[in-house]
Scaffold this active site. Sequence first.
Site, PDB file in Angstrom:
ATOM      1  N   CYS A  56       0.838  -1.212   0.000  1.00  0.00           N
ATOM      2  CA  CYS A  56       0.000   0.000   0.000  1.00  0.00           C
ATOM      3  C   CYS A  56       0.867   1.255   0.000  1.00  0.00           C
ATOM      4  O   CYS A  56       0.556   2.244  -0.666  1.00  0.00           O
ATOM      5  CB  CYS A  56      -0.916   0.023   1.222  1.00  0.00           C
ATOM      6  SG  CYS A  56      -2.007  -1.402   1.313  1.00  0.00           S
ATOM      7  N   ARG A 139      -7.786  -4.419  -3.138  1.00  0.00           N
ATOM      8  CA  ARG A 139      -7.326  -3.249  -3.906  1.00  0.00           C
ATOM      9  C   ARG A 139      -8.302  -3.025  -5.064  1.00  0.00           C
ATOM     10  O   ARG A 139      -8.097  -3.525  -6.174  1.00  0.00           O
ATOM     11  CB  ARG A 139      -5.908  -3.477  -4.449  1.00  0.00           C
ATOM     12  CG  ARG A 139      -4.903  -3.747  -3.369  1.00  0.00           C
ATOM     13  CD  ARG A 139      -3.499  -3.974  -3.873  1.00  0.00           C
ATOM     14  NE  ARG A 139      -2.742  -4.632  -2.828  1.00  0.00           N
ATOM     15  CZ  ARG A 139      -2.212  -4.015  -1.765  1.00  0.00           C
ATOM     16  NH1 ARG A 139      -2.325  -2.713  -1.655  1.00  0.00           N
ATOM     17  NH2 ARG A 139      -1.561  -4.694  -0.839  1.00  0.00           N
TER      18      ARG A 139
HETATM   19  C1  BEZ Z   1       0.575  -4.596   1.892  1.00  0.00           C
HETATM   20  O1  BEZ Z   1       1.770  -4.822   1.909  1.00  0.00           O
HETATM   21  O2  BEZ Z   1       0.117  -3.539   1.477  1.00  0.00           O
HETATM   22  C2  BEZ Z   1      -0.358  -5.643   2.395  1.00  0.00           C
HETATM   23  C3  BEZ Z   1      -0.016  -6.959   2.202  1.00  0.00           C
HETATM   24  C4  BEZ Z   1      -0.869  -7.953   2.688  1.00  0.00           C
HETATM   25  C5  BEZ Z   1      -2.043  -7.603   3.350  1.00  0.00           C
HETATM   26  C6  BEZ Z   1      -2.385  -6.266   3.488  1.00  0.00           C
HETATM   27  C7  BEZ Z   1      -1.537  -5.281   3.009  1.00  0.00           C
END
Ligand code: BEZ
Length: 236
Positions: A56, A139
């Site tokens: 993110c 997402r």
């Molecule tokens: C992330 O790195 O953005 C992420 C990865 C797994 C679950 C939620 C967020």
Amino acid sequence: MTQQEEKTTITSMPRIGDPAPHFEAVTTQGNISFPEDYKGKWVILFSHPADFTPVCTSEFMTFAKLEADFNRLNTQLVGLSVDGLYSHIAWLRTIKERIEFRDMKNVEVKFPLIEDISMNVATKYGMIQPNESSTKAVRAVFFIDPKGIIRAMIYYPLSLGRNFKELKRVIIGLQTADKHAVALPADWQPGEDVIVPPANSCGAAADRMAGKDEGVYCKDWFFCMKPLAKEEVEMA
Ligand code: BEZ
């Protein structure tokens, strides 16, 4: 709920062509009333799973870097996660003060980020997909036009960051299809030939096939194309 029921639960999802569902929200840039506040503009409304997570963070830095490009395409960015406002503020401050990623550093996120602790907005937009996560949004990316209509959607899982070249191509493609009343072939990029709508009579189709329609050429009666110069396409 049994595991089988959980796997087959159908949650309400907005669809292409639907009006963007209305909501009021608190964001890092003040309160918004959606989609009314964005009338006359395109919007990319997107969700991310959680603040203070690496994928993110890489996406937010990239959205912020490209924001001016999207704005030149009359497109506003609006983010959302099911975190609270103070988490959002602390995360965005950390990004600005501490995170370097690729060629990006001291990145300031200026577009609104919605707090949605209640998950009301995320649920309304089908961003909570329980077999992926029942506590985090996937997402999701909604492309909403100046009349507040959902024109395209892309969903990515938690583990895969978005392709920003594709997000930009979708906005440019939708605007080009609207402006020139054409359709766009696989992998279309500005400057490449476009697809013309079907002829509205057998005679017109025959003329096209015979090469009588100025600038139009056909691969078969149902598949006709024409050039569209790069200069005719709005690009940021
Ligand atoms: C992330 O790195 O953005 C992420 C990865 C797994 C679950 C939620 C967020």
